[in-house]
Design a protein around this motif. Structure first.
Motif, mmCIF file in Angstrom:
data_model
loop_
_atom_site.group_PDB
_atom_site.id
_atom_site.type_symbol
_atom_site.label_atom_id
_atom_site.label_comp_id
_atom_site.label_asym_id
_atom_site.label_seq_id
_atom_site.Cartn_x
_atom_site.Cartn_y
_atom_site.Cartn_z
ATOM 1 N N SER A 162 0.833 -1.202 0.000
ATOM 2 C CA SER A 162 0.000 0.000 0.000
ATOM 3 C C SER A 162 0.871 1.256 0.000
ATOM 4 C CB SER A 162 -0.913 0.002 1.220
ATOM 5 O OG SER A 162 -0.134 0.152 2.402
ATOM 6 N N ILE A 163 0.221 2.411 -0.131
ATOM 7 C CA ILE A 163 0.934 3.686 -0.094
ATOM 8 C C ILE A 163 1.721 3.825 1.213
ATOM 9 C CG2 ILE A 163 0.575 6.184 0.144
ATOM 10 C CD1 ILE A 163 -1.665 5.987 -1.875
ATOM 11 N N ASP A 164 1.067 3.517 2.346
ATOM 12 C CA ASP A 164 1.728 3.659 3.643
ATOM 13 C C ASP A 164 2.958 2.769 3.738
ATOM 14 O OD1 ASP A 164 -1.065 4.321 3.671
ATOM 15 O OD2 ASP A 164 -0.947 4.525 5.835
ATOM 16 N N GLU A 165 2.825 1.521 3.292
ATOM 17 C CA GLU A 165 3.926 0.565 3.409
ATOM 18 C C GLU A 165 5.118 0.951 2.542
ATOM 19 O OE1 GLU A 165 1.009 -3.266 4.330
ATOM 20 O OE2 GLU A 165 1.600 -2.786 2.276
ATOM 21 N N LEU A 166 4.870 1.630 1.442
ATOM 22 C CA LEU A 166 5.954 2.018 0.533
ATOM 23 C C LEU A 166 6.569 3.373 0.875
ATOM 24 C CD1 LEU A 166 4.427 1.009 -2.928
ATOM 25 C CD2 LEU A 166 6.289 -0.150 -1.742
ATOM 26 N N PHE A 167 5.727 4.381 1.155
ATOM 27 C CA PHE A 167 6.195 5.765 1.143
ATOM 28 C C PHE A 167 6.200 6.476 2.494
ATOM 29 C CE2 PHE A 167 3.927 5.413 -3.164
ATOM 30 C CZ PHE A 167 5.063 4.930 -3.803
ATOM 31 N N ALA A 168 5.738 5.848 3.574
ATOM 32 C CA ALA A 168 5.676 6.535 4.874
ATOM 33 C C ALA A 168 7.067 6.983 5.329
ATOM 34 C CB ALA A 168 5.049 5.620 5.925
ATOM 35 N N ASN A 169 7.110 8.174 5.951
ATOM 36 C CA ASN A 169 8.378 8.664 6.502
ATOM 37 C C ASN A 169 8.110 9.835 7.452
ATOM 38 O OD1 ASN A 169 11.210 8.572 6.768
ATOM 39 N ND2 ASN A 169 11.406 10.359 5.446
ATOM 40 N N GLY A 170 7.379 9.547 8.548
ATOM 41 C CA GLY A 170 7.074 10.624 9.469
ATOM 42 C C GLY A 170 6.243 10.156 10.642
ATOM 43 N N ALA A 226 3.464 6.433 16.395
ATOM 44 C CA ALA A 226 4.771 5.911 16.000
ATOM 45 C C ALA A 226 5.315 6.736 14.843
ATOM 46 C CB ALA A 226 4.656 4.450 15.585
ATOM 47 N N PHE A 227 6.627 6.757 14.728
ATOM 48 C CA PHE A 227 7.282 7.361 13.570
ATOM 49 C C PHE A 227 7.460 6.235 12.553
ATOM 50 C CE2 PHE A 227 10.477 9.133 10.856
ATOM 51 C CZ PHE A 227 10.327 10.509 10.944
ATOM 52 N N GLU A 228 6.677 6.267 11.469
ATOM 53 C CA GLU A 228 6.643 5.160 10.517
ATOM 54 C C GLU A 228 7.564 5.426 9.329
ATOM 55 O OE1 GLU A 228 2.677 4.183 9.380
ATOM 56 O OE2 GLU A 228 2.021 3.802 11.438
ATOM 57 N N ILE A 229 8.308 4.383 8.961
ATOM 58 C CA ILE A 229 9.210 4.469 7.817
ATOM 59 C C ILE A 229 8.862 3.347 6.843
ATOM 60 C CG2 ILE A 229 11.602 4.373 7.023
ATOM 61 C CD1 ILE A 229 12.466 5.433 9.735
ATOM 62 N N GLY A 230 8.444 3.718 5.638
ATOM 63 C CA GLY A 230 8.115 2.739 4.619
ATOM 64 C C GLY A 230 9.348 2.263 3.880
#
Length: 199
Positions: free
Chosen positions: A107-115, A122-126
């Protein structure tokens, strides 16, 4: 002659634009087109079922200086299918077995998260290099489908070759624990029991 089924197409579009201090994703878009068919054949006490789905996914994100992420784009084609059979072992009782092979694009979150994600605290990093998630599964069931009391018992087992999950990195960013999206092998198994009574 006992043959039935349905075929069709599905379209899904998602656009993400987040503003403010809790922005954890760059502006991004996700488009999916799926083609599917599900068919069944009933011959006396035997019921055969099969399904097939092909999905085309396009995901892209804009460059974001605040998050420090470049422009990114990924495309996936995934194929999922299943085959099963059920047999009426005695009047009102049916036993079944299904084999499946499924695939899901990230998904978008799994690929592109960074914040910082306010919802998960949580601070998520894709990971923009993730591959589609794939699994092979088997499911066995027994059903009582007639009378005032209906029962269903199902046991299942799924083996993932590249399950997508979040793992803590042990670091802290913006006073939040850092979680990274990773891939690895996984097994899901268990059982479900359901009863329905007509009062």
């Amino acid at each position: 002659g006992g043959w039935g089924g349905t075929s069709g197409t599905q379209y899904f579009k998602r656009k993400v634009g987040i503003d403010g201090e809790e922005k954890f994703l760059p502006d991004a878009r996700q488009r999916q087109t799926g083609l599917f068919t599900m068919q069944s054949l009933v011959k006396g006490p035997l019921r055969l079922e099969g399904g097939l789905r092909v999905e085309f996914s396009k995901l892209d994100a804009d460059e974001d200086a605040d998050l420090g992420t470049p422009a990114m784009k990924r495309e996936f084609t995934t194929v999922s299918g299943s085959a099963g059979a059920a047999y009426e072992v005695s009047p009102g009782w049916r036993a079944g077995l299904t084999l499946s092979r499924s695939a899901r694009s990230p998904s978008i979150d799994e690929l592109f998260a960074n914040g910082p994600h306010a919802g998960t605290q949580a601070f998520e990093i894709g990971d923009p290099t993730l591959d589609p998630e794939k699994s092979i599964g088997i499911e066995a069931s027994i059903r009582k489908h007639s009378g005032p009391l209906k029962l269903t018992a199902t046991a299942y087992y799924n083996r993932f070759s590249n399950f997508i999950f979040q793992a803590p990195s042990g670091e802290v960013e913006d006073e939040l624990p850092v979680y990274q999206y990773l891939q690895g092998k996984a097994k899901y198994y268990g059982f479900e029991v359901e009863a329905e009574a007509e009062l």
